[in-house]
Design a protein around this motif. Structure first.
Motif, PDB file in Angstrom:
ATOM      1  N   PRO A  60      -5.792 -39.212   1.486  1.00 31.56           N
ATOM      2  CA  PRO A  60      -5.266 -38.074   0.987  1.00 31.56           C
ATOM      3  C   PRO A  60      -6.022 -37.345   2.246  1.00 31.56           C
ATOM      4  O   PRO A  60      -5.782 -35.218   2.221  1.00 31.56           O
ATOM      5  N   GLY A  61      -7.220 -37.727   2.743  1.00 33.94           N
ATOM      6  CA  GLY A  61      -7.588 -36.681   3.996  1.00 33.94           C
ATOM      7  C   GLY A  61      -6.479 -36.270   5.052  1.00 33.94           C
ATOM      8  O   GLY A  61      -6.274 -35.044   5.429  1.00 33.94           O
ATOM      9  N   LEU A  62      -5.765 -36.964   5.260  1.00 34.68           N
ATOM     10  CA  LEU A  62      -4.229 -36.901   5.993  1.00 34.68           C
ATOM     11  C   LEU A  62      -3.246 -35.730   5.500  1.00 34.68           C
ATOM     12  O   LEU A  62      -2.965 -35.049   6.569  1.00 34.68           O
ATOM     13  N   ARG A  63      -3.020 -35.807   4.197  1.00 31.69           N
ATOM     14  CA  ARG A  63      -2.490 -35.025   3.597  1.00 31.69           C
ATOM     15  C   ARG A  63      -3.340 -34.183   3.551  1.00 31.69           C
ATOM     16  O   ARG A  63      -2.600 -32.757   3.342  1.00 31.69           O
ATOM     17  N   LYS A  64      -4.068 -33.741   3.959  1.00 29.65           N
ATOM     18  CA  LYS A  64      -5.146 -32.530   3.814  1.00 29.65           C
ATOM     19  C   LYS A  64      -4.852 -31.622   5.257  1.00 29.65           C
ATOM     20  O   LYS A  64      -5.419 -30.131   5.826  1.00 29.65           O
ATOM     21  N   GLY A  65      -4.048 -31.988   5.955  1.00 26.17           N
ATOM     22  CA  GLY A  65      -3.920 -31.934   7.817  1.00 26.17           C
ATOM     23  C   GLY A  65      -5.063 -31.798   8.822  1.00 26.17           C
ATOM     24  O   GLY A  65      -4.770 -32.022   9.846  1.00 26.17           O
ATOM     25  N   ALA A  66      -5.906 -33.226   8.195  1.00 26.69           N
ATOM     26  CA  ALA A  66      -6.591 -33.957   9.188  1.00 26.69           C
ATOM     27  C   ALA A  66      -6.109 -34.945   9.650  1.00 26.69           C
ATOM     28  O   ALA A  66      -4.927 -35.050   9.794  1.00 26.69           O
ATOM     29  N   HIS A  67      -6.719 -35.285  10.934  1.00 26.97           N
ATOM     30  CA  HIS A  67      -5.913 -36.252  11.577  1.00 26.97           C
ATOM     31  C   HIS A  67      -7.071 -38.351  12.247  1.00 26.97           C
ATOM     32  O   HIS A  67      -8.380 -37.627  11.514  1.00 26.97           O
ATOM     33  N   PHE A  68      -6.520 -38.917  11.776  1.00 28.70           N
ATOM     34  CA  PHE A  68      -6.864 -40.409  11.396  1.00 28.70           C
ATOM     35  C   PHE A  68      -7.147 -40.578  13.028  1.00 28.70           C
ATOM     36  O   PHE A  68      -7.027 -40.218  14.121  1.00 28.70           O
ATOM     37  N   LEU A  77      -8.912 -42.459   1.622  1.00 30.50           N
ATOM     38  CA  LEU A  77     -10.017 -42.084   3.034  1.00 30.50           C
ATOM     39  C   LEU A  77      -9.886 -40.121   2.677  1.00 30.50           C
ATOM     40  O   LEU A  77      -8.740 -39.723   3.031  1.00 30.50           O
ATOM     41  N   ASP A  78     -10.703 -39.670   2.586  1.00 32.60           N
ATOM     42  CA  ASP A  78     -10.902 -38.154   2.586  1.00 32.60           C
ATOM     43  C   ASP A  78     -11.075 -37.404   3.796  1.00 32.60           C
ATOM     44  O   ASP A  78     -12.071 -38.003   4.566  1.00 32.60           O
ATOM     45  N   VAL A  79     -11.098 -35.712   3.601  1.00 31.22           N
ATOM     46  CA  VAL A  79     -12.174 -35.484   5.429  1.00 31.22           C
ATOM     47  C   VAL A  79     -12.718 -35.902   5.309  1.00 31.22           C
ATOM     48  O   VAL A  79     -13.800 -35.927   4.502  1.00 31.22           O
ATOM     49  N   GLY A  80     -13.832 -36.695   6.781  1.00 31.19           N
ATOM     50  CA  GLY A  80     -15.126 -37.067   6.700  1.00 31.19           C
ATOM     51  C   GLY A  80     -15.604 -37.868   6.639  1.00 31.19           C
ATOM     52  O   GLY A  80     -16.180 -38.340   7.307  1.00 31.19           O
ATOM     53  N   GLN A  81     -15.088 -38.546   5.762  1.00 31.76           N
ATOM     54  CA  GLN A  81     -15.167 -39.821   5.689  1.00 31.76           C
ATOM     55  C   GLN A  81     -14.703 -41.549   6.537  1.00 31.76           C
ATOM     56  O   GLN A  81     -13.397 -41.027   7.410  1.00 31.76           O
ATOM     57  N   LYS A  82     -15.474 -42.196   6.710  1.00 33.23           N
ATOM     58  CA  LYS A  82     -14.802 -42.974   8.229  1.00 33.23           C
ATOM     59  C   LYS A  82     -15.114 -44.609   7.037  1.00 33.23           C
ATOM     60  O   LYS A  82     -15.939 -44.958   5.712  1.00 33.23           O
ATOM     61  N   VAL A  83     -14.779 -45.674   7.552  1.00 33.95           N
ATOM     62  CA  VAL A  83     -15.025 -46.866   7.687  1.00 33.95           C
ATOM     63  C   VAL A  83     -16.125 -47.447   8.240  1.00 33.95           C
ATOM     64  O   VAL A  83     -15.744 -47.125  10.031  1.00 33.95           O
ATOM     65  N   LEU A  84     -17.063 -48.190   7.742  1.00 33.25           N
ATOM     66  CA  LEU A  84     -18.398 -48.893   8.257  1.00 33.25           C
ATOM     67  C   LEU A  84     -17.384 -50.744   8.802  1.00 33.25           C
ATOM     68  O   LEU A  84     -16.637 -51.404   7.596  1.00 33.25           O
ATOM     69  N   ARG A  85     -18.676 -51.447   9.238  1.00 32.70           N
ATOM     70  CA  ARG A  85     -17.244 -52.759  10.019  1.00 32.70           C
ATOM     71  C   ARG A  85     -18.049 -53.670   8.198  1.00 32.70           C
ATOM     72  O   ARG A  85     -17.575 -54.395   8.069  1.00 32.70           O
ATOM     73  N   ARG A  86     -19.215 -52.828   8.023  1.00 28.23           N
ATOM     74  CA  ARG A  86     -20.012 -54.382   6.957  1.00 28.23           C
ATOM     75  C   ARG A  86     -18.930 -53.567   5.372  1.00 28.23           C
ATOM     76  O   ARG A  86     -18.673 -53.944   4.183  1.00 28.23           O
ATOM     77  N   ASP A  87     -17.861 -52.234   5.516  1.00 22.27           N
ATOM     78  CA  ASP A  87     -16.920 -52.246   4.443  1.00 22.27           C
ATOM     79  C   ASP A  87     -15.655 -53.436   4.470  1.00 22.27           C
ATOM     80  O   ASP A  87     -14.865 -53.416   3.032  1.00 22.27           O
ATOM     81  N   LEU A  88     -15.350 -54.180   5.428  1.00 24.59           N
ATOM     82  CA  LEU A  88     -14.264 -54.987   5.681  1.00 24.59           C
ATOM     83  C   LEU A  88     -14.376 -56.128   4.429  1.00 24.59           C
ATOM     84  O   LEU A  88     -15.267 -56.366   4.225  1.00 24.59           O
TER      85      LEU A  88
END
Length: 260
Positions: free
Chosen positions: A182-190, A217-228
């Motif tokens: 979703p975030g990339l579709r809104k024009g954000a970047h990875f 993932l939306d704009v401003g969100q992240k993946v942490l190591r513990r989320d893997l």
């Protein structure tokens, strides 16, 4: 006579009551309880059989820069096989040489990070054309040194990886779902922050990589190591609160700012 019997009884009793060392206790427990081998679980990455290969090596008589230079000139990579972590401090070390073209082929097919997170079978033979096998063992490539500028292979280090071994592995990350993020579709970047994560892995379930899902993932969100999502037998060896990637908002150009 009675005194001798009593003394013998006391000695026998003291031997029976003597506490086991940790290694002796572990051996006794292993004999009493047969622990089933670990296996890869559905839904988690496992090694692709098409990359299965036996690495062939030959004994190397000595170490040193002169010997290493001769090996490289002859088309071989100086290598060492260690027992496990810190084997260089006195473990069962074996000096060998492996074919340069075989290691180069594996690196080209897999990539450096994926080569270092995959188990291989290693056969140490008396000579490359010999049927005499000196040692046959499963190994994990631990380190590979390349010459700066040319990427020429300088040396490779292997760790023996029997089923009971626990191995520290920098497991590569594979990012998926960018097309529907979703975030990339809104024009954000990875933004990639980490490309590998270090785990303590039982040898039978070393993951070739870890999937990182970006599909929600939306704009401003992240993946942490513990989320893997990894096999439950793996133990994270780094902080779980650090991000491996995030979705950053698109930068506003100076022209766009003025137009507002």
């Amino acid at each position: 006579m009675w005194a001798l019997r009593r003394s013998h009884h006391q000695i026998s009793k003291s031997i029976l009551l003597r506490p086991f060392s940790q290694s002796a206790a572990a051996a006794a427990a292993a004999e009493a309880i047969e622990i089933p081998p670990l296996a890869y679980l559905p839904g988690f990455p496992k090694p692709d059989p098409k990359h299965d290969e036996t690495i062939i090596g030959i004994p190397r008589p000595s170490s040193g820069s002169n010997m290493s230079a001769k090996e490289r000139k002859a088309g071989r990579v100086p290598s060492i096989v260690f027992e496990q972590e810190k084997g260089e401090e006195g473990g069962n070390k074996r000096l060998i040489s492996v074919r340069t073209n075989q290691i180069r082929k594996l690196l080209n097919h897999l990539g450096r990070s994926f080569f270092l997170s995959r188990l291989f079978h290693l056969e140490v033979r008396a000579d490359f054309d010999s049927d005499v096998i000196v040692e046959k063992v499963r190994v994990l490539p631990r380190k590979i040194h390349l010459e700066a500028g040319t990427d020429a292979l300088l040396n490779v280090t292997f760790l023996r990886a029997p089923s009971h071994a626990l191995l520290k592995v920098d497991v590569p990350l594979v990012f998926r779902g960018e097309d529907v993020c979703p975030g990339l579709r809104k024009g954000a970047h990875f933004n990639t922050i980490k490309r590998t994560v270090k785990y303590l892995c039982p040898a039978d379930v070393v993951p070739p990589y870890i999937d990182v899902d970006l599909s929600e993932l939306d704009v401003g969100q992240k993946v942490l190591r513990r989320d893997l999502k990894v096999h439950p037998a793996l133990k994270l060896l780094q902080s779980g609160d650090e991000a491996v990637c995030n979705i950053k908002g698109a930068r506003v150009s100076e022209q766009q700012k003025r137009s507002k």
